[in-house]
Design a protein around this motif. Structure first.
Motif, PDB file in Angstrom:
ATOM      1  N   TRP A  76      18.586  -5.955 -13.347  1.00  0.00           N
ATOM      2  CA  TRP A  76      18.551  -6.436 -14.721  1.00  0.00           C
ATOM      3  C   TRP A  76      17.537  -7.543 -14.963  1.00  0.00           C
ATOM      4  O   TRP A  76      17.340  -7.972 -16.091  1.00  0.00           O
ATOM      5  N   SER A 123      23.365 -13.759 -14.419  1.00  0.00           N
ATOM      6  CA  SER A 123      24.304 -12.810 -14.984  1.00  0.00           C
ATOM      7  C   SER A 123      25.682 -13.428 -14.842  1.00  0.00           C
ATOM      8  O   SER A 123      26.035 -13.922 -13.765  1.00  0.00           O
ATOM      9  N   GLU A 145      22.961  -8.813 -24.560  1.00  0.00           N
ATOM     10  CA  GLU A 145      23.393  -7.524 -24.049  1.00  0.00           C
ATOM     11  C   GLU A 145      24.413  -7.721 -22.937  1.00  0.00           C
ATOM     12  O   GLU A 145      24.305  -8.642 -22.138  1.00  0.00           O
ATOM     13  N   TYR A 147      26.524  -5.625 -19.812  1.00  0.00           N
ATOM     14  CA  TYR A 147      26.482  -4.395 -19.030  1.00  0.00           C
ATOM     15  C   TYR A 147      27.660  -4.390 -18.079  1.00  0.00           C
ATOM     16  O   TYR A 147      28.190  -5.433 -17.698  1.00  0.00           O
ATOM     17  N   LYS A 148      28.104  -3.182 -17.719  1.00  0.00           N
ATOM     18  CA  LYS A 148      29.226  -3.018 -16.800  1.00  0.00           C
ATOM     19  C   LYS A 148      28.783  -3.453 -15.413  1.00  0.00           C
ATOM     20  O   LYS A 148      27.777  -3.000 -14.899  1.00  0.00           O
ATOM     21  N   TYR A 153      32.469  -7.019 -17.613  1.00  0.00           N
ATOM     22  CA  TYR A 153      31.172  -6.937 -18.269  1.00  0.00           C
ATOM     23  C   TYR A 153      30.442  -8.258 -18.093  1.00  0.00           C
ATOM     24  O   TYR A 153      31.039  -9.327 -18.153  1.00  0.00           O
ATOM     25  N   ARG A 155      26.979 -10.789 -19.020  1.00  0.00           N
ATOM     26  CA  ARG A 155      25.927 -11.161 -19.966  1.00  0.00           C
ATOM     27  C   ARG A 155      24.758 -11.692 -19.164  1.00  0.00           C
ATOM     28  O   ARG A 155      24.939 -12.350 -18.144  1.00  0.00           O
TER      29      ARG A 155
END
Length: 163
Positions: A76, A123, A145, A147-148, A153, A155
């Motif tokens: 990411w 993250s 955004e 994400y799993k 989840y 960020r």
């Protein structure tokens, strides 16, 4: 109390032993891991893309973190960034501002380690209210955004550098 963020390799033998004894509360383990895993990442297969840092309070380690660059960046992250991992403040030292001190010293440490980076990214689990409040309160920017991830989840937050 004097604090400073120093590279793991600059620690003396006693400070390295003290760093290895840093423990977080059990409920924090899914978010930051433990020192065994963090030091394993840093020391077992050394890479120029991973650096460890300890926060010293009056020369005693009270917190630890890892920074990563290519080829060790997570999927990411932007390739021109460093990413923050495994931020751990010893459970007996929590609530004293040491997490904040780590984050405030981090930009200078990151730019010294890798002068060409443009940002620091991290993250964070969106349910980790304390961490989200700390990061956003210090000026980290939420990328908007989620994400799993392995746990819930996450960020992606970033800190732009003046490099």
């Amino acid at each position: 109390m004097q604090t400073r963020l120093v590279a793991y390799e600059a620690l003396n033998a006693v400070q390295r032993q003290q760093t290895s004894a840093i423990e977080v509360h059990p409920e924090q383990l899914p978010f930051c891991g433990d020192m065994y895993c963090a030091l394993n990442t840093l020391l077992v297969n050394p890479s120029p893309g991973v650096k460890g840092f300890a926060l010293l309070a009056d020369e005693i380690p009270v917190a630890f973190l890892l920074l990563k660059r290519p080829p060790c960046l997570p999927h990411w992250a932007d390739q021109h960034s460093a990413t923050l991992h495994a931020l751990q403040v010893d459970r007996h030292q929590q609530g004293r501002g040491f997490g904040k001190a780590c984050l405030q010293a981090l930009p200078a440490a990151a730019m010294q380690a890798w002068p060409g980076i443009k940002a620091i990214e991290l993250s964070v689990d969106s349910a980790n209210v304390a961490a989200m409040g700390l990061y956003l309160g210090l000026g980290w920017v939420d990328g908007g955004e989620a994400y799993k991830a392995r746990v819930g989840y996450e960020r992606r937050l970033s800190w732009m550098l003046d490099g």
